[in-house]
Scaffold this motif. Structure first.
Motif, PDB file in Angstrom:
ATOM      1  N   ALA A  14      12.842  46.733  68.030  1.00 50.59           N
ATOM      2  CA  ALA A  14      12.755  45.316  68.412  1.00 50.59           C
ATOM      3  C   ALA A  14      14.029  44.847  69.091  1.00 50.59           C
ATOM      4  O   ALA A  14      13.988  44.119  70.090  1.00 50.59           O
ATOM      5  N   SER A  15      15.170  45.274  68.569  1.00 47.61           N
ATOM      6  CA  SER A  15      16.440  44.893  69.184  1.00 47.61           C
ATOM      7  C   SER A  15      16.536  45.418  70.609  1.00 47.61           C
ATOM      8  O   SER A  15      16.926  44.693  71.534  1.00 47.61           O
ATOM      9  N   GLY A  16      16.142  46.678  70.801  1.00 44.22           N
ATOM     10  CA  GLY A  16      16.182  47.259  72.138  1.00 44.22           C
ATOM     11  C   GLY A  16      15.215  46.590  73.098  1.00 44.22           C
ATOM     12  O   GLY A  16      15.528  46.366  74.269  1.00 44.22           O
ATOM     13  N   MET A  17      14.025  46.240  72.592  1.00 43.38           N
ATOM     14  CA  MET A  17      13.047  45.558  73.432  1.00 43.38           C
ATOM     15  C   MET A  17      13.568  44.188  73.873  1.00 43.38           C
ATOM     16  O   MET A  17      13.401  43.792  75.028  1.00 43.38           O
ATOM     17  N   ALA A  18      14.183  43.472  72.920  1.00 43.85           N
ATOM     18  CA  ALA A  18      14.723  42.151  73.250  1.00 43.85           C
ATOM     19  C   ALA A  18      15.829  42.274  74.290  1.00 43.85           C
ATOM     20  O   ALA A  18      15.937  41.451  75.212  1.00 43.85           O
ATOM     21  N   LYS A  19      16.650  43.307  74.153  1.00 46.94           N
ATOM     22  CA  LYS A  19      17.727  43.535  75.123  1.00 46.94           C
ATOM     23  C   LYS A  19      17.158  43.732  76.529  1.00 46.94           C
ATOM     24  O   LYS A  19      17.728  43.271  77.522  1.00 46.94           O
ATOM     25  N   ARG A  20      16.003  44.386  76.586  1.00 46.17           N
ATOM     26  CA  ARG A  20      15.395  44.702  77.885  1.00 46.17           C
ATOM     27  C   ARG A  20      14.589  43.530  78.456  1.00 46.17           C
ATOM     28  O   ARG A  20      14.127  43.575  79.592  1.00 46.17           O
ATOM     29  N   GLY A  21      14.421  42.456  77.660  1.00 46.17           N
ATOM     30  CA  GLY A  21      13.746  41.275  78.181  1.00 46.17           C
ATOM     31  C   GLY A  21      12.359  41.015  77.639  1.00 46.17           C
ATOM     32  O   GLY A  21      11.715  40.031  78.011  1.00 46.17           O
ATOM     33  N   ALA A  22      11.881  41.888  76.752  1.00 46.21           N
ATOM     34  CA  ALA A  22      10.583  41.651  76.126  1.00 46.21           C
ATOM     35  C   ALA A  22      10.730  40.659  74.983  1.00 46.21           C
ATOM     36  O   ALA A  22      11.835  40.247  74.626  1.00 46.21           O
ATOM     37  N   HIS A  23       9.592  40.264  74.385  1.00 47.79           N
ATOM     38  CA  HIS A  23       9.584  39.331  73.256  1.00 47.79           C
ATOM     39  C   HIS A  23       9.001  40.033  72.031  1.00 47.79           C
ATOM     40  O   HIS A  23       7.825  39.860  71.711  1.00 47.79           O
ATOM     41  N   PRO A  24       9.798  40.848  71.340  1.00 51.67           N
ATOM     42  CA  PRO A  24       9.287  41.610  70.202  1.00 51.67           C
ATOM     43  C   PRO A  24       9.209  40.775  68.926  1.00 51.67           C
ATOM     44  O   PRO A  24      10.094  39.970  68.637  1.00 51.67           O
ATOM     45  N   VAL A  25       8.118  40.975  68.162  1.00 48.46           N
ATOM     46  CA  VAL A  25       7.947  40.316  66.867  1.00 48.46           C
ATOM     47  C   VAL A  25       7.532  41.382  65.853  1.00 48.46           C
ATOM     48  O   VAL A  25       6.456  41.968  65.966  1.00 48.46           O
ATOM     49  N   PHE A  26       8.396  41.637  64.885  1.00 50.76           N
ATOM     50  CA  PHE A  26       8.113  42.635  63.846  1.00 50.76           C
ATOM     51  C   PHE A  26       7.740  41.907  62.559  1.00 50.76           C
ATOM     52  O   PHE A  26       8.473  41.043  62.091  1.00 50.76           O
ATOM     53  N   THR A  27       6.605  42.284  61.978  1.00 51.30           N
ATOM     54  CA  THR A  27       6.091  41.620  60.783  1.00 51.30           C
ATOM     55  C   THR A  27       5.827  42.638  59.688  1.00 51.30           C
ATOM     56  O   THR A  27       5.078  43.594  59.884  1.00 51.30           O
ATOM     57  N   THR A  28       6.451  42.436  58.529  1.00 48.60           N
ATOM     58  CA  THR A  28       6.145  43.262  57.360  1.00 48.60           C
ATOM     59  C   THR A  28       6.610  42.538  56.103  1.00 48.60           C
ATOM     60  O   THR A  28       7.160  41.450  56.164  1.00 48.60           O
ATOM     61  N   TYR A  29       6.392  43.183  54.953  1.00 52.24           N
ATOM     62  CA  TYR A  29       6.720  42.561  53.671  1.00 52.24           C
ATOM     63  C   TYR A  29       8.221  42.574  53.395  1.00 52.24           C
ATOM     64  O   TYR A  29       8.944  43.494  53.803  1.00 52.24           O
ATOM     65  N   ALA A  30       8.661  41.576  52.632  1.00 57.59           N
ATOM     66  CA  ALA A  30      10.081  41.452  52.293  1.00 57.59           C
ATOM     67  C   ALA A  30      10.602  42.693  51.587  1.00 57.59           C
ATOM     68  O   ALA A  30      11.735  43.124  51.818  1.00 57.59           O
ATOM     69  N   THR A  31       9.793  43.280  50.711  1.00 60.01           N
ATOM     70  CA  THR A  31      10.259  44.448  49.961  1.00 60.01           C
ATOM     71  C   THR A  31      10.580  45.610  50.881  1.00 60.01           C
ATOM     72  O   THR A  31      11.442  46.434  50.579  1.00 60.01           O
ATOM     73  N   PHE A  32       9.925  45.678  52.043  1.00 61.86           N
ATOM     74  CA  PHE A  32      10.191  46.761  52.983  1.00 61.86           C
ATOM     75  C   PHE A  32      11.339  46.420  53.924  1.00 61.86           C
ATOM     76  O   PHE A  32      11.988  47.319  54.471  1.00 61.86           O
ATOM     77  N   PHE A  33      11.605  45.130  54.117  1.00 60.41           N
ATOM     78  CA  PHE A  33      12.785  44.752  54.898  1.00 60.41           C
ATOM     79  C   PHE A  33      14.067  45.183  54.196  1.00 60.41           C
ATOM     80  O   PHE A  33      15.110  45.342  54.833  1.00 60.41           O
ATOM     81  N   ASN A  72      20.717  40.315  69.848  1.00 62.38           N
ATOM     82  CA  ASN A  72      19.491  40.348  70.642  1.00 62.38           C
ATOM     83  C   ASN A  72      18.400  39.459  70.033  1.00 62.38           C
ATOM     84  O   ASN A  72      18.191  39.460  68.814  1.00 62.38           O
ATOM     85  N   PRO A  73      17.681  38.692  70.880  1.00 62.89           N
ATOM     86  CA  PRO A  73      16.747  37.665  70.390  1.00 62.89           C
ATOM     87  C   PRO A  73      15.376  38.197  69.980  1.00 62.89           C
ATOM     88  O   PRO A  73      14.346  37.808  70.534  1.00 62.89           O
ATOM     89  N   ALA A  74      15.362  39.098  68.997  1.00 65.27           N
ATOM     90  CA  ALA A  74      14.101  39.581  68.440  1.00 65.27           C
ATOM     91  C   ALA A  74      13.689  38.682  67.283  1.00 65.27           C
ATOM     92  O   ALA A  74      14.505  37.939  66.727  1.00 65.27           O
ATOM     93  N   VAL A  75      12.402  38.757  66.898  1.00 66.32           N
ATOM     94  CA  VAL A  75      11.859  37.892  65.846  1.00 66.32           C
ATOM     95  C   VAL A  75      11.289  38.766  64.725  1.00 66.32           C
ATOM     96  O   VAL A  75      10.604  39.755  64.984  1.00 66.32           O
ATOM     97  N   PHE A  76      11.548  38.345  63.492  1.00 59.69           N
ATOM     98  CA  PHE A  76      11.114  39.114  62.321  1.00 59.69           C
ATOM     99  C   PHE A  76      10.403  38.198  61.333  1.00 59.69           C
ATOM    100  O   PHE A  76      10.998  37.225  60.846  1.00 59.69           O
ATOM    101  N   ASN A  77       9.149  38.510  61.065  1.00 60.96           N
ATOM    102  CA  ASN A  77       8.376  37.730  60.103  1.00 60.96           C
ATOM    103  C   ASN A  77       8.403  38.428  58.753  1.00 60.96           C
ATOM    104  O   ASN A  77       7.939  39.559  58.611  1.00 60.96           O
ATOM    105  N   VAL A  78       8.935  37.731  57.753  1.00 61.45           N
ATOM    106  CA  VAL A  78       9.128  38.291  56.424  1.00 61.45           C
ATOM    107  C   VAL A  78       7.988  37.811  55.524  1.00 61.45           C
ATOM    108  O   VAL A  78       7.899  36.621  55.205  1.00 61.45           O
TER     109      VAL A  78
END
Length: 584
Positions: free
Chosen positions: A338-357, A373-379
């Motif tokens: 996600a960080s690399g995608m955001a660096k390249r200009g995409a809009h990445p959104v990674f979603t998973t459970y808090a226990t796995f974060f 990098n402006p990536a988004v993470f849904n916890v």
């Protein structure tokens, strides 16, 4: 019934092959009995029933050590190691964990295991410890093909090959993770299956390991033969067995993804015993994200083996096309990706459970936040109302995520606020953003919802009173509303604040409370130690303002009762009010 006479693996060894096959069917019925009443992991356990019977027939547990990866296939093992009543007797089902647990059986369960890809690394420790002590027992690992996608599994294989002594790694290949497998490794597993293990291209041999393949992974006699061939081996070997997820129960074979884990159901037809009502926030978020893909060609939804957690079922994944990627059960890769995608200009959104974060702390800190990098993470699940097995507790996320510099952690209180924050986080290009997705049902609106969160750490005053200020975050904002309402009955007109930001404080607002407030009460759906409330208390420390924090005490809670947990932590509405009045 043979299972009635099985109290330990020693009893399994007394049976003939034909009797063992009957025992496997009885174990399968026991597993179905438990999961149909209690809920649990269905498909993985059903598919590994014959293999478990064969393992305990050949090997000598507890002298020989068995380690089950992620524990999703450990139910048959439990039934054969003195815990069958937890599967056959409904009154005793609560005494059995859904995961490997030495607290439950210190003889037969070697580790508390609930996260994936850990078994080979843990077993490498048993392996090295055995060698140092001059002992000779077999070390047997059971790991599913899906779990091989995690980086720790690769590290474990590398170490085991280096040590070079006895270890039997049983790769349970049912061609599935929770959903379908993802990653280049699975092309080789397919090649090995199709060549009956004879393919020249062999990942395991490339790692320096011996290798055997068994196509008939649900055949007790064939399994016994291959396990006997590797028992007491003097070097590490992979035994690759091809099984069917959900084997022996038609609904689970027909829809393997849906039956990986299942809520209580009727065995006759697979229908739910208690269908879940209402709207589930992560599913609604998934609906919004899927629709948003059509409007934002830069948006890419990222999963790490759990796409159903946010409603990305098989058809939706197909329709998303290149705007969806599943990295397998490899959360660290998901964050770095996600960080690399955001660096390249995409809009990445990674979603998973808090226990796995929890597995991604270094990636969130180093690969993401350091680079800004402006990536988004849904916890997801970050609540006492989330998963309750202590290997899967999800409410330690605030101390972890909110203290990482250069990472904004938001806590919406309603669906409207969640979507507003999500939209802003995806469209802005300045901040790395994590969002604590509410776990409770869809709450009523908190009034006008802001659309721009660029001015960081600005709390929102929902009602201005005096004497007491209640700052209630995220899922517990509605609890804060009820507390303020109860305080009003005590002739206290309390201020109510929605903080929105968990990663910082609104110093200007906190300072403004000093003139006409004596007490600030923080309420958060998470750990007190290192939590949001402690940050508020530290700010007010040198002043006359009193602060009381409400949250959950730090300890390992296991399969807790929600109401009891609330009571023990003084988190009921009435207890909070009583404690506030006592402080005054």
């Amino acid at each position: 019934m043979y299972i009635e006479k099985i109290n330990s693996p020693a009893d399994v060894k007394k049976l003939t092959i034909t009797q063992l096959e009957s025992l496997a069917e009885e174990v399968r019925k026991g597993v179905l009995n438990r999961v149909s009443i209690h809920g649990g992991h269905v498909g993985p356990n059903l598919g590994f029933t014959e293999a478990t019977v064969a393992l305990h027939y050949v090997f000598n547990a507890p002298e020989d050590k068995l380690v089950f990866d992620v524990s999703h296939q450990s139910y048959p093992h439990k039934m054969l190691t003195g815990r069958k009543e937890g599967f056959l007797d409904p009154s005793k089902m609560d005494s059995i964990s859904g995961y490997s647990s030495p607290l439950e059986s210190p003889i037969y369960d070697n580790f508390e295991i609930g996260h994936t890809s850990t078994s080979i690394s843990l077993a490498s420790g048993l392996m090295k410890g055995r060698d140092v002590l001059g002992e000779k027992e077999n070390i047997v690992v059971v790991i599913g093909d899906g779990s091989l996608s995690g980086g720790e599994a690769f590290e474990g294989l590398d170490t085991v090959a280096e040590i070079g002594t006895n270890m039997i790694i049983v790769v349970n290949d049912n061609e599935m993770s929770i959903a379908e497998n993802h990653g280049g490794l699975y092309r080789n597993l397919k090649e090995l299956r199709e060549s009956n293990g004879a393919a020249q291209n062999n990942f395991f041999k490339a790692m320096g390991l011996d290798y055997l393949y068994l196509e008939k992974g649900n055949d007790v006699a064939a399994l016994i033969k291959v396990f006997q061939a590797v028992k007491d081996i003097d070097h590490p070997v992979v035994v690759h067995i091809h099984t069917e997820k959900g084997y022996g129960y038609q609904p689970a074979m027909d829809n393997k993804e849906a039956w990986h884990y299942h809520m209580p159901f009727h065995v006759e037809d697979g229908s739910l015993r208690n269908p879940r009502g209402g709207q589930y926030m992560p599913a609604l978020l998934g609906d919004w994200l899927f629709n948003q893909l059509k409007h934002d060609p830069k948006l890419v939804c990222i999963a790490a083996g759990t796409p159903s957690s946010f409603g990305f079922h098989e058809q939706r994944r197909k329709e998303a096309g290149k705007q969806y990627i599943d990295v397998g059960i490899a959360e660290e890769e998901a964050v770095a990706l996600a960080s690399g995608m955001a660096k390249r200009g995409a809009h990445p959104v990674f979603t998973t459970y808090a226990t796995f974060f929890q597995r991604t702390y270094d990636q969130l800190s180093q690969d993401l936040a350091v680079n800004g990098n402006p990536a988004v993470f849904n916890v997801l699940g970050s609540s006492i109302y989330g998963m309750s097995d202590f290997t899967h507790i999800c409410f330690f996320d605030i101390p972890m995520i909110s203290h990482i510099p250069n990472l904004v952690y938001l806590a919406p209180t309603t669906y409207e606020e969640l979507i507003a924050m999500e939209r802003w986080a995806i469209e802005q290009e300045k901040y790395s953003v994590a969002i604590r997705v509410p776990e409770l049902g869809v709450a009523h609106s908190v009034g006008d919802v802001d659309t721009d969160y660029s001015e960081l750490n600005r709390f929102k005053v929902m009602h201005r009173g005096q004497q007491v200020a209640v700052i209630a975050a995220g899922d517990f904002y509605q609890k804060g509303e009820k507390v303020v309402e109860l305080l009003k009955r005590e002739q206290i007109d309390a201020t109510l604040i929605n903080p929105r930001y968990l990663s910082g404080i609104d110093e200007k607002l906190l300072d403004s409370l000093k003139s006409d407030h004596q007490l600030v009460a923080t309420i958060e759906d998470g750990s007190l130690d290192g939590g949001f409330g402690e940050r508020i208390a530290r700010y007010y420390g040198p002043t006359d303002m009193r602060v009381i924090n409400f949250g959950v005490k730090k300890q390992l809670y296991d399969r807790y009762d929600i109401n009891q947990l609330l009571e023990e932590n003084h988190l009921t509405d009435r207890q909070i009010v009583e404690d506030i009045i006592s402080c005054l």
